[in-house]
Design a protein around this motif. Sequence first.
Motif, PDB file in Angstrom:
ATOM      1  N   PRO A 227       0.792  -1.229   0.000  1.00  0.00           N
ATOM      2  CA  PRO A 227       0.000   0.000   0.000  1.00  0.00           C
ATOM      3  C   PRO A 227       0.831   1.289   0.000  1.00  0.00           C
ATOM      4  CG  PRO A 227      -0.802  -1.540   1.666  1.00  0.00           C
ATOM      5  CD  PRO A 227       0.470  -2.100   1.126  1.00  0.00           C
ATOM      6  N   ASP A 228       2.075   1.233   0.475  1.00  0.00           N
ATOM      7  CA  ASP A 228       2.904   2.442   0.554  1.00  0.00           C
ATOM      8  C   ASP A 228       3.707   2.713  -0.721  1.00  0.00           C
ATOM      9  OD1 ASP A 228       4.541   0.182   0.993  1.00  0.00           O
ATOM     10  OD2 ASP A 228       6.022   1.410   2.058  1.00  0.00           O
ATOM     11  N   ALA A 229       3.562   1.880  -1.745  1.00  0.00           N
ATOM     12  CA  ALA A 229       4.329   2.061  -2.987  1.00  0.00           C
ATOM     13  C   ALA A 229       3.952   3.379  -3.666  1.00  0.00           C
ATOM     14  CB  ALA A 229       4.072   0.894  -3.933  1.00  0.00           C
ATOM     15  N   ARG A 230       4.950   4.025  -4.243  1.00  0.00           N
ATOM     16  CA  ARG A 230       4.741   5.250  -5.018  1.00  0.00           C
ATOM     17  C   ARG A 230       4.636   4.828  -6.484  1.00  0.00           C
ATOM     18  NH1 ARG A 230       3.906   9.925  -2.675  1.00  0.00           N
ATOM     19  NH2 ARG A 230       4.944  10.963  -4.380  1.00  0.00           N
ATOM     20  N   ILE A 231       3.475   5.047  -7.095  1.00  0.00           N
ATOM     21  CA  ILE A 231       3.212   4.546  -8.444  1.00  0.00           C
ATOM     22  C   ILE A 231       2.877   5.705  -9.386  1.00  0.00           C
ATOM     23  CG2 ILE A 231       1.781   3.013  -9.836  1.00  0.00           C
ATOM     24  CD1 ILE A 231       1.063   1.568  -7.147  1.00  0.00           C
ATOM     25  N   VAL A 232       3.597   5.751 -10.503  1.00  0.00           N
ATOM     26  CA  VAL A 232       3.325   6.739 -11.538  1.00  0.00           C
ATOM     27  C   VAL A 232       2.832   5.996 -12.779  1.00  0.00           C
ATOM     28  CG1 VAL A 232       4.359   8.449 -13.094  1.00  0.00           C
ATOM     29  CG2 VAL A 232       5.023   8.392 -10.686  1.00  0.00           C
ATOM     30  N   VAL A 233       1.718   6.447 -13.326  1.00  0.00           N
ATOM     31  CA  VAL A 233       1.173   5.862 -14.549  1.00  0.00           C
ATOM     32  C   VAL A 233       1.592   6.740 -15.718  1.00  0.00           C
ATOM     33  CG1 VAL A 233      -0.956   5.329 -15.805  1.00  0.00           C
ATOM     34  CG2 VAL A 233      -0.769   4.754 -13.394  1.00  0.00           C
TER      35      VAL A 233
END
Length: 184
Positions: A83-89
């Motif tokens: 849940p703490d992952a930093r995700i860029v689309v």
Amino acid sequence: MADSDLRELGEDKSLLLVDDDEPFLRRLARAMEKRGFEPETAETVAGGKAIAMARPPAYAVIDLRLEDGSGLDVVEALREKRPDARIVVLTGYGAIATAVAAVKVGATDYLSKPADADDVVNALLAKGDELPPPPDNPMSADRVRWEHIQRVYELCDRNVSETARRLNMHRRTLQRILAKRSPK
């Protein structure tokens, strides 16, 4: 990359890159490695989900449209495991609706291609609600219009008449636009 950027990365520098454009994927992986990340790559939704489930990374850059489905499936799988992952689309088809969908399933940020490695790093390392700085070389209004026309043209299976109808423009006007090179 400055020392402060390296400290912002923290202990876990794992990065998942998912994109079906293999040359772009290799270039981005090399660029991110130079900036202190430890990238792992995948070219499909299935490959991205497998990595997300087995070794959920701290950071991820995921293309929205992949040959075997939507990158949002990878975002959801990663968000479930970490849940703490930093995700860029990332996507070549920037639209408000897809940006909203990406953020709803758990993306931290959304960037339109072409995005360079510095834009990606800024988006990955932005804190909380802080917005990353605007890009140094944003697309011109003419380029954005051209990209939109190309996107609709592709979605209409390269049918000029259907594309013109959906864009509410004359077919001959569309043909002239399609015959020209892309604006800068």
